[in-house]
Design a protein around this motif. Structure first.
Motif, PDB file in Angstrom:
ATOM      1  N   ARG A  25       0.825  -1.205   0.000  1.00  0.00           N
ATOM      2  CA  ARG A  25       0.000   0.000   0.000  1.00  0.00           C
ATOM      3  C   ARG A  25       0.862   1.259   0.000  1.00  0.00           C
ATOM      4  NH1 ARG A  25      -4.567  -2.138   4.359  1.00  0.00           N
ATOM      5  NH2 ARG A  25      -5.901  -3.189   2.812  1.00  0.00           N
ATOM      6  N   GLY A  26       1.991   1.201   0.680  1.00  0.00           N
ATOM      7  CA  GLY A  26       2.905   2.339   0.651  1.00  0.00           C
ATOM      8  C   GLY A  26       3.419   2.612  -0.750  1.00  0.00           C
ATOM      9  N   LEU A  27       3.740   1.539  -1.484  1.00  0.00           N
ATOM     10  CA  LEU A  27       4.191   1.709  -2.860  1.00  0.00           C
ATOM     11  C   LEU A  27       3.067   2.237  -3.744  1.00  0.00           C
ATOM     12  CD1 LEU A  27       6.346  -1.525  -3.332  1.00  0.00           C
ATOM     13  CD2 LEU A  27       7.132   0.819  -2.947  1.00  0.00           C
ATOM     14  N   GLU A  28       1.835   1.811  -3.476  1.00  0.00           N
ATOM     15  CA  GLU A  28       0.691   2.319  -4.241  1.00  0.00           C
ATOM     16  C   GLU A  28       0.558   3.829  -4.062  1.00  0.00           C
ATOM     17  OE1 GLU A  28      -2.579   0.050  -2.823  1.00  0.00           O
ATOM     18  OE2 GLU A  28      -1.857  -1.833  -3.688  1.00  0.00           O
ATOM     19  N   VAL A  29       0.759   4.295  -2.844  1.00  0.00           N
ATOM     20  CA  VAL A  29       0.672   5.735  -2.583  1.00  0.00           C
ATOM     21  C   VAL A  29       1.780   6.470  -3.328  1.00  0.00           C
ATOM     22  CG1 VAL A  29       0.946   7.501  -0.800  1.00  0.00           C
ATOM     23  CG2 VAL A  29      -0.528   5.525  -0.383  1.00  0.00           C
ATOM     24  N   ILE A  30       2.994   5.939  -3.303  1.00  0.00           N
ATOM     25  CA  ILE A  30       4.105   6.574  -4.031  1.00  0.00           C
ATOM     26  C   ILE A  30       3.792   6.651  -5.521  1.00  0.00           C
ATOM     27  CG2 ILE A  30       6.502   6.261  -4.748  1.00  0.00           C
ATOM     28  CD1 ILE A  30       7.064   5.137  -1.942  1.00  0.00           C
ATOM     29  N   ARG A  31       3.271   5.534  -6.084  1.00  0.00           N
ATOM     30  CA  ARG A  31       2.986   5.504  -7.526  1.00  0.00           C
ATOM     31  C   ARG A  31       1.802   6.375  -7.908  1.00  0.00           C
ATOM     32  NH1 ARG A  31       3.948  -0.173  -7.024  1.00  0.00           N
ATOM     33  NH2 ARG A  31       1.701  -0.544  -7.083  1.00  0.00           N
ATOM     34  N   SER A  32       1.017   6.799  -6.950  1.00  0.00           N
ATOM     35  CA  SER A  32      -0.137   7.633  -7.293  1.00  0.00           C
ATOM     36  C   SER A  32       0.279   9.035  -7.728  1.00  0.00           C
ATOM     37  CB  SER A  32      -1.099   7.728  -6.099  1.00  0.00           C
ATOM     38  OG  SER A  32      -0.575   8.537  -5.058  1.00  0.00           O
ATOM     39  N   PHE A  33       1.497   9.438  -7.379  1.00  0.00           N
ATOM     40  CA  PHE A  33       2.012  10.729  -7.828  1.00  0.00           C
ATOM     41  C   PHE A  33       2.587  10.576  -9.232  1.00  0.00           C
ATOM     42  CE2 PHE A  33       2.132  11.013  -3.210  1.00  0.00           C
ATOM     43  CZ  PHE A  33       1.587  12.271  -2.984  1.00  0.00           C
ATOM     44  N   SER A  34       2.332  11.545 -10.079  1.00  0.00           N
ATOM     45  CA  SER A  34       2.772  11.457 -11.472  1.00  0.00           C
ATOM     46  C   SER A  34       2.805  12.863 -12.058  1.00  0.00           C
ATOM     47  CB  SER A  34       1.801  10.593 -12.283  1.00  0.00           C
ATOM     48  OG  SER A  34       0.531  11.222 -12.355  1.00  0.00           O
ATOM     49  N   ALA A  35       3.145  12.938 -13.344  1.00  0.00           N
ATOM     50  CA  ALA A  35       3.123  14.241 -14.022  1.00  0.00           C
ATOM     51  C   ALA A  35       1.720  14.826 -14.023  1.00  0.00           C
ATOM     52  CB  ALA A  35       3.638  14.085 -15.456  1.00  0.00           C
ATOM     53  N   GLN A  36       0.700  13.949 -14.062  1.00  0.00           N
ATOM     54  CA  GLN A  36      -0.689  14.409 -14.040  1.00  0.00           C
ATOM     55  C   GLN A  36      -1.144  14.748 -12.621  1.00  0.00           C
ATOM     56  OE1 GLN A  36       0.254  11.473 -15.720  1.00  0.00           O
ATOM     57  NE2 GLN A  36       0.453  12.734 -17.563  1.00  0.00           N
ATOM     58  N   ALA A  37      -0.458  14.213 -11.621  1.00  0.00           N
ATOM     59  CA  ALA A  37      -0.822  14.470 -10.217  1.00  0.00           C
ATOM     60  C   ALA A  37       0.452  14.693  -9.406  1.00  0.00           C
ATOM     61  CB  ALA A  37      -1.624  13.304  -9.656  1.00  0.00           C
ATOM     62  N   PRO A  38       1.157  15.809  -9.642  1.00  0.00           N
ATOM     63  CA  PRO A  38       2.418  16.052  -8.937  1.00  0.00           C
ATOM     64  C   PRO A  38       2.233  16.362  -7.458  1.00  0.00           C
ATOM     65  CG  PRO A  38       1.830  17.960 -10.255  1.00  0.00           C
ATOM     66  CD  PRO A  38       0.850  16.874 -10.602  1.00  0.00           C
ATOM     67  N   GLN A  39       1.047  16.829  -7.099  1.00  0.00           N
ATOM     68  CA  GLN A  39       0.702  17.038  -5.705  1.00  0.00           C
ATOM     69  C   GLN A  39      -0.776  16.713  -5.518  1.00  0.00           C
ATOM     70  OE1 GLN A  39       1.702  21.092  -4.806  1.00  0.00           O
ATOM     71  NE2 GLN A  39       0.202  21.961  -6.197  1.00  0.00           N
ATOM     72  N   GLN A  40      -1.105  16.156  -4.358  1.00  0.00           N
ATOM     73  CA  GLN A  40      -2.458  15.662  -4.148  1.00  0.00           C
ATOM     74  C   GLN A  40      -2.919  15.930  -2.720  1.00  0.00           C
ATOM     75  OE1 GLN A  40      -3.243  11.610  -6.069  1.00  0.00           O
ATOM     76  NE2 GLN A  40      -1.048  11.482  -5.664  1.00  0.00           N
ATOM     77  N   THR A  41      -4.221  16.051  -2.570  1.00  0.00           N
ATOM     78  CA  THR A  41      -4.809  16.082  -1.242  1.00  0.00           C
ATOM     79  C   THR A  41      -4.915  14.650  -0.726  1.00  0.00           C
ATOM     80  OG1 THR A  41      -7.073  15.863  -2.047  1.00  0.00           O
ATOM     81  CG2 THR A  41      -6.176  18.109  -1.869  1.00  0.00           C
ATOM     82  N   LEU A  42      -5.220  14.533   0.545  1.00  0.00           N
ATOM     83  CA  LEU A  42      -5.426  13.216   1.142  1.00  0.00           C
ATOM     84  C   LEU A  42      -6.544  12.467   0.427  1.00  0.00           C
ATOM     85  CD1 LEU A  42      -5.120  11.062   3.334  1.00  0.00           C
ATOM     86  CD2 LEU A  42      -6.508  12.498   4.845  1.00  0.00           C
ATOM     87  N   SER A  43      -7.628  13.163   0.139  1.00  0.00           N
ATOM     88  CA  SER A  43      -8.761  12.527  -0.541  1.00  0.00           C
ATOM     89  C   SER A  43      -8.384  12.034  -1.926  1.00  0.00           C
ATOM     90  CB  SER A  43      -9.936  13.504  -0.627  1.00  0.00           C
ATOM     91  OG  SER A  43     -10.406  13.845   0.658  1.00  0.00           O
ATOM     92  N   GLU A  44      -7.570  12.805  -2.636  1.00  0.00           N
ATOM     93  CA  GLU A  44      -7.158  12.405  -3.980  1.00  0.00           C
ATOM     94  C   GLU A  44      -6.270  11.169  -3.934  1.00  0.00           C
ATOM     95  OE1 GLU A  44      -7.277  16.772  -6.209  1.00  0.00           O
ATOM     96  OE2 GLU A  44      -5.456  16.124  -5.142  1.00  0.00           O
ATOM     97  N   VAL A  45      -5.367  11.104  -2.980  1.00  0.00           N
ATOM     98  CA  VAL A  45      -4.516   9.920  -2.845  1.00  0.00           C
ATOM     99  C   VAL A  45      -5.372   8.698  -2.543  1.00  0.00           C
ATOM    100  CG1 VAL A  45      -2.729   8.814  -1.439  1.00  0.00           C
ATOM    101  CG2 VAL A  45      -2.462  11.196  -2.157  1.00  0.00           C
ATOM    102  N   ALA A  46      -6.327   8.854  -1.634  1.00  0.00           N
ATOM    103  CA  ALA A  46      -7.206   7.733  -1.290  1.00  0.00           C
ATOM    104  C   ALA A  46      -7.980   7.253  -2.512  1.00  0.00           C
ATOM    105  CB  ALA A  46      -8.160   8.153  -0.178  1.00  0.00           C
ATOM    106  N   ALA A  47      -8.483   8.193  -3.304  1.00  0.00           N
ATOM    107  CA  ALA A  47      -9.268   7.831  -4.482  1.00  0.00           C
ATOM    108  C   ALA A  47      -8.412   7.141  -5.532  1.00  0.00           C
ATOM    109  CB  ALA A  47      -9.924   9.075  -5.070  1.00  0.00           C
ATOM    110  N   ARG A  48      -7.192   7.610  -5.742  1.00  0.00           N
ATOM    111  CA  ARG A  48      -6.338   7.053  -6.777  1.00  0.00           C
ATOM    112  C   ARG A  48      -5.778   5.684  -6.396  1.00  0.00           C
ATOM    113  NH1 ARG A  48      -4.391  10.320 -10.876  1.00  0.00           N
ATOM    114  NH2 ARG A  48      -2.439   9.155 -10.968  1.00  0.00           N
ATOM    115  N   THR A  49      -5.700   5.395  -5.112  1.00  0.00           N
ATOM    116  CA  THR A  49      -5.128   4.123  -4.674  1.00  0.00           C
ATOM    117  C   THR A  49      -6.174   3.107  -4.239  1.00  0.00           C
ATOM    118  OG1 THR A  49      -4.860   4.964  -2.423  1.00  0.00           O
ATOM    119  CG2 THR A  49      -2.983   5.206  -3.923  1.00  0.00           C
ATOM    120  N   GLY A  50      -7.413   3.555  -4.037  1.00  0.00           N
ATOM    121  CA  GLY A  50      -8.443   2.658  -3.541  1.00  0.00           C
ATOM    122  C   GLY A  50      -8.362   2.427  -2.047  1.00  0.00           C
TER     123      GLY A  50
END
Length: 266
Positions: A25-50
Motif C-alpha cells: 500500500r505504501g508503494l501504491e501511494v508513491i505511484r499515485s504521484f505522477s506528471a498528471q498528479a504532482p501534488q495531491q490532497t489526502l482525498s485524492e490519494v485515497a481515491a487514486r489508490t483505492g
C-alpha cells in the motif's frame, strides 16, 4: 498510460501468504504521484489508490516522517529523496555506466538525441537519455514511460519476447490513435514486430507523436538476451526515413555492438 485512470490497487497483482500488504500500500501511494498528479490532497490519494482516507493518511504521514513526501498541511508532494529508490535500480545494473559514454559519442556523431529503455508491462521506461542541443517537443527523461507498441525501442523489446507472450501483451494493450500514422490492428502490429525480429532493428515514423521519428536496436547481454533497447530520435521534417536508415542506422548498430562488447568485458 494504460493504468493512468485505474486505481493503482486494482492494477497490482496480490500474491499469497508472502504478500506484505502494508508495504504494498505504501508503494501504491508513491505511484499515485505522477506528471498528471504532482501534488495531491489526502482525498485524492485515497481515491487514486483505492485506500480509505485513514489508511492513506497513515501512509502519507509515514512517508513524510521518512522524508519521501512533504506537505503544506493540505497538499502532499513527493520529495527528491524518492530518486534514491530509482537510483538503487540504475546503480545495480552496470550496463548504464557502460552505455553512457558510447551514447555520448553516438549523439556527437549523428547530432540527434539517444536513449536507452527497458520493457515494463505494456510500456517502455527510459533508463538513460543523452539529449542533443536541438529543441524537440518531446520532453523525456529517465523514468519516462511510453507505450511499447508504438515506439521503436518498444518494438525492439517486444520482438525479443516469445510469440505467446507477445500476443498476450497485444491482447491487453489499449488502442489509441495517437496520430494519423498509428497502426492499431493486431495483424499490422504483429507484422511490424516480426519484421523487427528478422532485421534486428526498428524504425517508427510518427506513430506516437506527429513529427517524431526514431530508430532503435537491441542491447544484448552475454547470454544473448535482449536486456534493453537503444535509439536515436529526430524530427521528421528534417530527417527522412531514408536518412535514418542510411545515416543513423549504421552508427546506431555500431553503438549497440560497442555497448554489448563492454557488457561482455564488464
Amino acid at each position: 498510460m494504460a493504468t493512468e485512470n485505474i486505481p493503482v490497487a486494482l492494477a497490482t497483482p496480490k500474491p499469497g501468504d508472502s504478500y506484505v500488504q502494508s508495504f504494498a500500500r505504501g508503494l501504491e501511494v508513491i505511484r499515485s504521484f505522477s506528471a498528471q498528479a504532482p501534488q495531491q490532497t489526502l482525498s485524492e490519494v485515497a481515491a487514486r489508490t483505492g485506500l480509505t482516507r485513514a489508511g492513506a493518511r497513515r501512509i502519507l504521514l509515514t512517508l513524510q516522517a521518512l522524508g519521501y513526501v512533504e506537505t503544506d498541511g493540505r497538499l502532499f508532494r513527493p520529495t527528491a529523496r524518492l530518486l534514491d529508490l530509482g537510483f538503487a535500480y540504475l546503480s545495480s545494473l552496470p550496463i548504464w555506466n557502460l552505455a553512457e559514454p558510447v551514447m555520448e559519442d553516438l549523439v556527437e556523431r549523428v547530432r540527434e538525441s539517444s536513449s536507452a529503455a527497458v520493457l515494463e508491462g505494456l510500456d517502455i521506461v527510459y533508463v538513460l537519455r543523452v539529449p542533443t542541443h536541438k529543441i524537440m517537443r518531446t520532453n523525456l527523461g529517465v523514468g519516462s514511460r511510453l507505450p511499447a507498441f508504438w515506439t521503436s525501442m518498444g518494438r525492439v523489446l517486444l520482438a525479443a519476447l516469445p510469440e505467446d507472450q507477445l500476443r498476450a501483451r497485444l491482447a491487453r494493450v489499449p488502442r489509441e490513435r495517437h496520430t494519423a500514422h498509428t497502426t492499431l490492428d493486431d495483424e499490422g502490429l504483429l507484422a511490424r514486430i516480426r519484421a523487427v525480429r528478422e532485421q534486428g532493428w526498428c524504425l517508427v515514423n510518427q506513430e506516437l507523436e506527429e513529427g517524431l521519428i526514431s530508430i532503435a536496436a537491441p542491447l544484448v547481454d552475454r547470454a544473448g538476451r535482449t536486456v534493453a533497447a537503444l535509439n536515436v530520435s529526430g524530427q521528421a521534417n528534417r530527417t527522412s526515413e531514408a536518412q535514418m536508415r542510411e545515416e543513423m542506422l549504421p552508427a546506431l548498430l555500431a553503438a549497440a555492438q560497442a555497448i554489448g562488447q563492454r557488457m561482455l568485458r564488464g
